[in-house]
Design an enzyme around this catalytic site. Structure first.
Site, short mmCIF file in Angstrom:
data_model
loop_
_atom_site.label_atom_id
_atom_site.label_comp_id
_atom_site.label_asym_id
_atom_site.label_seq_id
_atom_site.Cartn_x
_atom_site.Cartn_y
_atom_site.Cartn_z
N THR A 129 4.91 -6.79 2.97
CA THR A 129 5.18 -8.11 3.53
C THR A 129 5.27 -8.05 5.06
O THR A 129 5.78 -7.08 5.62
CB THR A 129 6.50 -8.66 2.96
OG1 THR A 129 6.33 -8.81 1.56
CG2 THR A 129 6.87 -10.00 3.57
N GLU B 98 8.80 -9.71 -4.84
CA GLU B 98 7.81 -9.33 -5.87
C GLU B 98 7.18 -10.56 -6.52
O GLU B 98 6.94 -10.59 -7.72
CB GLU B 98 8.44 -8.45 -6.97
CG GLU B 98 9.55 -7.52 -6.56
CD GLU B 98 9.08 -6.38 -5.68
OE1 GLU B 98 7.88 -6.34 -5.38
OE2 GLU B 98 9.92 -5.57 -5.29
N ARG C 153 7.90 -5.65 -10.62
CA ARG C 153 8.12 -6.94 -11.29
C ARG C 153 8.58 -6.71 -12.73
O ARG C 153 9.44 -7.42 -13.24
CB ARG C 153 6.82 -7.75 -11.31
CG ARG C 153 6.43 -8.25 -9.95
CD ARG C 153 5.01 -8.81 -9.94
NE ARG C 153 4.73 -9.41 -8.64
CZ ARG C 153 3.55 -9.87 -8.28
NH1 ARG C 153 2.52 -9.81 -9.12
NH2 ARG C 153 3.38 -10.41 -7.09
N CYS D 294 1.51 -1.50 -7.71
CA CYS D 294 2.91 -1.08 -7.57
C CYS D 294 3.84 -2.27 -7.80
O CYS D 294 4.87 -2.14 -8.46
CB CYS D 294 3.16 -0.50 -6.18
SG CYS D 294 2.03 0.85 -5.76
N LEU D 295 3.46 -3.42 -7.25
CA LEU D 295 4.29 -4.61 -7.44
C LEU D 295 4.46 -4.92 -8.92
O LEU D 295 5.52 -5.36 -9.35
CB LEU D 295 3.67 -5.82 -6.74
CG LEU D 295 3.72 -5.82 -5.21
CD1 LEU D 295 3.15 -7.14 -4.68
CD2 LEU D 295 5.15 -5.64 -4.70
N SER E 296 3.71 -14.42 0.52
CA SER E 296 3.01 -14.56 -0.76
C SER E 296 1.52 -14.25 -0.64
O SER E 296 0.86 -13.95 -1.64
CB SER E 296 3.21 -15.97 -1.31
OG SER E 296 4.56 -16.18 -1.62
N PHE F 191 -0.72 -4.19 -5.32
CA PHE F 191 -0.40 -5.01 -6.50
C PHE F 191 -0.08 -4.14 -7.72
O PHE F 191 0.77 -4.50 -8.54
CB PHE F 191 -1.56 -5.97 -6.82
CG PHE F 191 -1.57 -7.20 -5.95
CD1 PHE F 191 -0.55 -7.41 -5.03
CD2 PHE F 191 -2.58 -8.14 -6.05
CE1 PHE F 191 -0.55 -8.54 -4.22
CE2 PHE F 191 -2.59 -9.29 -5.24
CZ PHE F 191 -1.57 -9.48 -4.33
N ILE G 99 11.55 -5.14 4.34
CA ILE G 99 11.23 -3.85 3.75
C ILE G 99 12.52 -3.12 3.40
O ILE G 99 13.30 -2.75 4.29
CB ILE G 99 10.37 -3.00 4.71
CG1 ILE G 99 9.17 -3.81 5.23
CG2 ILE G 99 9.91 -1.72 4.01
CD1 ILE G 99 8.32 -4.47 4.16
N PHE H 17 8.44 0.74 1.21
CA PHE H 17 7.12 0.21 0.85
C PHE H 17 6.87 -1.00 1.72
O PHE H 17 7.52 -2.03 1.58
CB PHE H 17 7.18 -0.17 -0.63
CG PHE H 17 5.89 -0.65 -1.24
CD1 PHE H 17 4.99 0.25 -1.83
CD2 PHE H 17 5.58 -2.00 -1.29
CE1 PHE H 17 3.83 -0.19 -2.44
CE2 PHE H 17 4.42 -2.46 -1.90
CZ PHE H 17 3.54 -1.53 -2.48
#
Lengths: 256, 392
Positions: free
Chosen positions: B140, B371, B251, B246-247, B146, B244, B171, B137
């Site tokens: 970043t 995350e 998280r 997915c994050l 961030s 987000f 990654i 995924f």
């Protein structure tokens, strides 16, 4: 093919083992787990089912109500259904009374193969599988380290100190498995969910046609003694004379 | 199996298990057994050699761990709570192994599951659930952590095709993955792309050496004129809500996983303190040690209660997203403290790979960073409390 697998719930050997005052295993003193060797017996049956989906596996146990948990685990590993022989009248059964009850339960299943562990981690008698074979008038092979079933013939090998013996019998037959049979699989998530819906038949002594004479224990534990605590051994410090001292010690203990 | 199969957790002071169903307990026991037999005996070696054990992937798949909270396409279809319980057990083994399951299921698979076309789902999800294809995924970037909206990777439309250029960093599993979900700027905002890693122009290089997450792989990805057909774009989402969503899944898993690592560190420290004699009595008999153990256990109990509360709401569909920040921030922060405190009980032996606490603490440096860092989650909660976003 129908396979019946004998499952036993035992006190967890990770913890200390305790006996009650009447010489029985204290089931409340530690966690109860499915006996690892019976998991391996189930694994041997599941391997047959992996190769042939039409194989139907019934797990059978005799024990108190809590033994249901061991059956549920066996069902989550992949067995199709379960029989739970449960009756207060059967509590305290010795090996022979246990074999009689299990043989009665098994006789209704018409299994082509009955698989058991070679000995439980609690009693360690190792006689129940052979007793069941005798009571059902079936051939007995065990303890096996390998298993092969085809064309109505069951084959396996039994290891002993001097080598291995190849055994063979026609089905139906009773086998017991040794630890060498291989480790059991973990229950898959789908299996855990499916286990909830699989049938568990509970049978009491009367339903099995067992009378008081059948389940009277033939032997009774009169007393048990804990193993004596370990004591410190003899320490030999090597200042050039250790070999002589070791030899003298072994001779004194009549070990050489 | 349920109750009887389980050895009670020594850290459990509140009968936490009474809050779980027998199926949840059975699932946890299954994963715990897997971790005890397959991960714990080998993890020190994997960690020291800095290898991710690829051979364990099909074993995890067999259990049902990959994409376990997704339904259909060969996935196990289990609840958020069950996913969390499994994550805690995996991370009691090692954060790197839980991270793999998280990247595979919560990030790569859930991106395709939530935002992909039916063809993309059919092509990728079954083989990812079976462990035959590893997914990664890519969000970043070297200069966009961030603040992913500042990403520079760009997907240019060329006829029906898309052409990707840019780079990604940190990654997980990118060099062993068969498929990468890559997020990129386009003329119509941020879009996701399903990129087979065999596509020319895709190159992943592991980032080494690391002092954390050594039994896991994190990579730098270079994308040079990666040409993809029009069907490679994730059709159902535009903008940052794609990654987000997915994050948030990942998280959520961390809320549980971090406490799994903490529990393992606690158990190791407790056992050691009961056996290690100093001044002729066990360390566990000293008030200073008991204070440490009690403080650790209290936070573990609270952390798991928080995780379960958030999981139950997630399953009920009543979860507010800021609650995920509450769990991730709190449980990572407490877990790293617990692991460091556990290390002090082990004395000098605690700095070796024979004992897990320092390994867990080092891993958690990554877990508290990815995350969403502690700082990002603090600002999300600051925004929630004050109504003033401090990061813009």
């Amino acid at each position: 093919m129908k396979i019946a697998v004998l499952i036993k719930q035992v006190p967890d050997t990770e913890e200390g083992r305790h006996l009650t005052s009447d010489g029985r295993a204290d089931r409340d003193a530690s966690d109860r787990v499915i006996d690892e060797i019976t998991e391996r017996a189930l694994e041997a049956a599941l391997k047959q089912k992996d190769a042939d989906k039409s194989v139907e596996i019934t797990v059978v146990t005799m024990g108190p109500a809590a033994a249901n948990e061991a059956l549920r685990k066996a069902l989550s590993m992949g067995a199709d259904k379960a029989v739970h022989v449960q009756d207060d009248a059967l509590a305290g059964s010795d090996a022979l009374a246990t074999a009689r009850a299990l043989a009665q339960a098994l006789s209704g299943l018409q299994a082509d193969l009955i698989v058991a562990g070679n000995e439980s981690t609690d009693g360690r008698g190792g006689v129940v599988p052979a007793m069941i074979a005798e009571l059902l008038n079936l051939p007995f092979l065990g303890p096996l380290g390998t298993l092969e079933v085809s064309g109505g013939i069951v084959r396996g090998s039994r290891a002993d100190a001097s080598g291995t013996t190849a055994l063979r019998a026609s089905t139906p037959a009773v086998i017991s498995v040794a630890e060498a049979m291989g480790e059991a699989r973990f229950p898959k998530f789908k299996g855990i969910l499916a286990a909830k819906r699989k049938p568990v038949a509970v049978q009491g002594a009367a339903e099995l046609g067992l009378g008081a004479a059948d389940h009277a224990a033939g032997n009774l534990v009169l007393a048990s003694a804990a193993r004596p605590a370990r004591t410190a051994g003899v320490k030999i410090i090597d200042e050039g004379q250790a070999a002589q001292e070791l030899a003298a010690y072994l001779a004194a203990e009549k070990l050489i | 199996m349920a109750l009887a199969e389980r050895v009670l957790d020594p850290a459990d002071l509140i009968n936490f298990d009474a809050l779980l169903t027998s199926e949840e307990l059975a699932l946890r026991d299954s994963v715990r057994g897997f971790v005890n037999e397959n991960i714990k005996p080998n993890i020190a070696r994997w960690y020291e050699d800095a290898v991710f054990p690829l051979e364990i992937v099909p074993e995890m798949a067999k259990l049902g761990l990959l994409g376990m909270h997704l339904d259909g396409y060969g996935c196990a279809g289990r609840s958020a709570v069950e996913y969390g319980l499994a994550g805690a057990e995996l991370e009691a083994g090692d954060s790197g192994l839980r991270t793999f399951v998280s990247v595979q299921g919560s990030l790569a698979m859930s991106a395709i599951y939530k935002h992909g076309s039916e063809e993309q789902k059919q092509e990728w999800l079954p083989q990812m659930a079976a462990g035959e294809a590893i997914g990664c995924f890519g969000l970043t970037e070297p200069t966009a952590g961030s603040d992913p909206s500042s990403m520079k990777t760009f997907a240019r439309r060329d006829g029906d095709d898309w052409v990707l250029n840019g780079s990604k960093r940190w990654i997980g599993l990118a060099n062993v993955a068969k498929v990468a979900v890559i997020w990129a700027q386009t003329d119509e905002g941020i879009r996701g792309f399903v990129v087979p890693t065999s596509t020319p122009g895709y190159k992943a290089t592991p980032i080494e050496p690391k002092l954390s997450m050594r039994a896991s792989i994190q990579c730098e990805i270079e994308l040079v004129d990666v040409r993809l057909p029009g069907s490679a774009v994730l059709p159902e989402v535009k903008g940052l809500k794609g990654p987000f969503s997915c994050l948030n899944e990942a998280r959520y898993g961390i809320i549980w996983g971090s406490m799994g690592a903490a529990r393992d560190a606690f158990e190791v420290a407790l056992k050691y303190s009961q056996e290690r004699l100093q001044f002729d009595k066990p360390l566990a008999g000293y008030q200073l040690t008991q204070q440490k153990l009690v403080d650790m256990a209290l936070e573990i109990n609270k952390g798991f209660l928080l995780a379960l509360h958030i999981g139950r709401q997630k399953d009920a569909g009543t979860l507010d997203l800021h609650q995920i920040s509450v769990g991730k921030l709190n449980n990572c922060r407490e877990a790293i403290e617990i692991c460091r405190e556990a290390r002090t009980i082990l004395g000098g032996n605690g700095i070796t790979l024979d004992y897990s606490p320092l390994r867990h603490a080092n891993n958690l440096e990554s877990v508290r960073t990815y995350e969403g860092t502690d700082e990002v989650h603090t600002l999300i909660l600051g925004n929630k409390l004050t109504g003033v976003p401090a990061f813009r």
